[in-house]
Design a protein around this motif. Sequence first.
Motif, PDB file in Angstrom:
ATOM      1  N   ALA A 270       9.206   6.535   2.863  1.00  0.00           N
ATOM      2  CA  ALA A 270      10.508   6.947   2.335  1.00  0.00           C
ATOM      3  C   ALA A 270      11.547   6.890   3.447  1.00  0.00           C
ATOM      4  N   ASP A 271      12.782   6.675   3.071  1.00  0.00           N
ATOM      5  CA  ASP A 271      13.887   6.666   4.023  1.00  0.00           C
ATOM      6  C   ASP A 271      14.076   8.089   4.544  1.00  0.00           C
ATOM      7  N   PRO A 272      13.949   8.314   5.859  1.00  0.00           N
ATOM      8  CA  PRO A 272      14.055   9.689   6.380  1.00  0.00           C
ATOM      9  C   PRO A 272      15.440  10.306   6.176  1.00  0.00           C
ATOM     10  N   GLU A 273      16.435   9.485   5.876  1.00  0.00           N
ATOM     11  CA  GLU A 273      17.786   9.996   5.667  1.00  0.00           C
ATOM     12  C   GLU A 273      18.031  10.436   4.222  1.00  0.00           C
ATOM     13  N   LYS A 274      17.233   9.928   3.272  1.00  0.00           N
ATOM     14  CA  LYS A 274      17.577  10.102   1.857  1.00  0.00           C
ATOM     15  C   LYS A 274      16.494  10.712   0.973  1.00  0.00           C
ATOM     16  N   PHE A 275      15.315  10.994   1.490  1.00  0.00           N
ATOM     17  CA  PHE A 275      14.227  11.418   0.613  1.00  0.00           C
ATOM     18  C   PHE A 275      14.458  12.813   0.039  1.00  0.00           C
ATOM     19  N   LYS A 276      13.944  13.009  -1.160  1.00  0.00           N
ATOM     20  CA  LYS A 276      14.041  14.295  -1.850  1.00  0.00           C
ATOM     21  C   LYS A 276      12.692  14.577  -2.492  1.00  0.00           C
ATOM     22  N   GLY A 277      12.489  15.816  -2.886  1.00  0.00           N
ATOM     23  CA  GLY A 277      11.272  16.173  -3.620  1.00  0.00           C
ATOM     24  C   GLY A 277      10.077  16.364  -2.722  1.00  0.00           C
ATOM     25  N   VAL A 278       8.911  16.170  -3.304  1.00  0.00           N
ATOM     26  CA  VAL A 278       7.643  16.374  -2.609  1.00  0.00           C
ATOM     27  C   VAL A 278       7.423  15.218  -1.630  1.00  0.00           C
ATOM     28  N   TRP A 279       7.075  15.555  -0.391  1.00  0.00           N
ATOM     29  CA  TRP A 279       6.878  14.537   0.626  1.00  0.00           C
ATOM     30  C   TRP A 279       5.726  14.911   1.534  1.00  0.00           C
ATOM     31  N   ARG A 280       5.246  13.895   2.270  1.00  0.00           N
ATOM     32  CA  ARG A 280       4.148  14.082   3.208  1.00  0.00           C
ATOM     33  C   ARG A 280       4.454  13.298   4.475  1.00  0.00           C
ATOM     34  N   MET A 281       3.604  13.448   5.477  1.00  0.00           N
ATOM     35  CA  MET A 281       3.779  12.759   6.750  1.00  0.00           C
ATOM     36  C   MET A 281       2.486  12.075   7.146  1.00  0.00           C
ATOM     37  N   ARG A 282       2.632  10.901   7.752  1.00  0.00           N
ATOM     38  CA  ARG A 282       1.474  10.211   8.330  1.00  0.00           C
ATOM     39  C   ARG A 282       1.917   9.470   9.574  1.00  0.00           C
ATOM     40  N   LEU A 283       0.948   9.048  10.353  1.00  0.00           N
ATOM     41  CA  LEU A 283       1.249   8.255  11.533  1.00  0.00           C
ATOM     42  C   LEU A 283       1.626   6.839  11.104  1.00  0.00           C
ATOM     43  N   PRO A 284       2.444   6.141  11.907  1.00  0.00           N
ATOM     44  CA  PRO A 284       2.773   4.747  11.570  1.00  0.00           C
ATOM     45  C   PRO A 284       1.530   3.874  11.611  1.00  0.00           C
ATOM     46  N   ASP A 285       1.542   2.814  10.806  1.00  0.00           N
ATOM     47  CA  ASP A 285       0.445   1.835  10.851  1.00  0.00           C
ATOM     48  C   ASP A 285       0.466   1.161  12.211  1.00  0.00           C
ATOM     49  N   GLU A 286      -0.705   0.887  12.752  1.00  0.00           N
ATOM     50  CA  GLU A 286      -0.758   0.264  14.073  1.00  0.00           C
ATOM     51  C   GLU A 286      -0.148  -1.130  14.040  1.00  0.00           C
ATOM     52  N   ALA A 287      -0.245  -1.832  12.914  1.00  0.00           N
ATOM     53  CA  ALA A 287       0.345  -3.161  12.802  1.00  0.00           C
ATOM     54  C   ALA A 287       1.860  -3.101  12.925  1.00  0.00           C
ATOM     55  N   GLN A 288       2.474  -1.999  12.494  1.00  0.00           N
ATOM     56  CA  GLN A 288       3.924  -1.846  12.568  1.00  0.00           C
ATOM     57  C   GLN A 288       4.372  -1.445  13.963  1.00  0.00           C
TER      58      GLN A 288
END
Length: 85
Positions: A65-83
């Motif tokens: 999700a866009d960190p500037e615009k997200f709303k509602g239920v959200w979660r966090m994860r580490l970035p993919d290593e490929a990215q």
Amino acid sequence: MSAEVEAAIFDLLGKLPPGKSVSPEEVARAVDPNGWRRELGKVRPVAVGLARAGKLVITRHGKPADPEKFKGVWRMRLPDEAQEG
């Protein structure tokens, strides 16, 4: 206090398999198991800052999700290593 939240985020994510995520509530409970509701409001701004820096991915419905615009239920994860590279 944000350093404590940041440490909790990375501690929890470090214990999970790649691609798995944590909820803001899990982070708040890790910071203060008894007073986690007071900590919950501190998790979002820390997560947004980490997402802007590319150290964290905020997800909604399992998708980034866009960190500037997200709303509602959200979660966090580490970035993919490929990215990362």
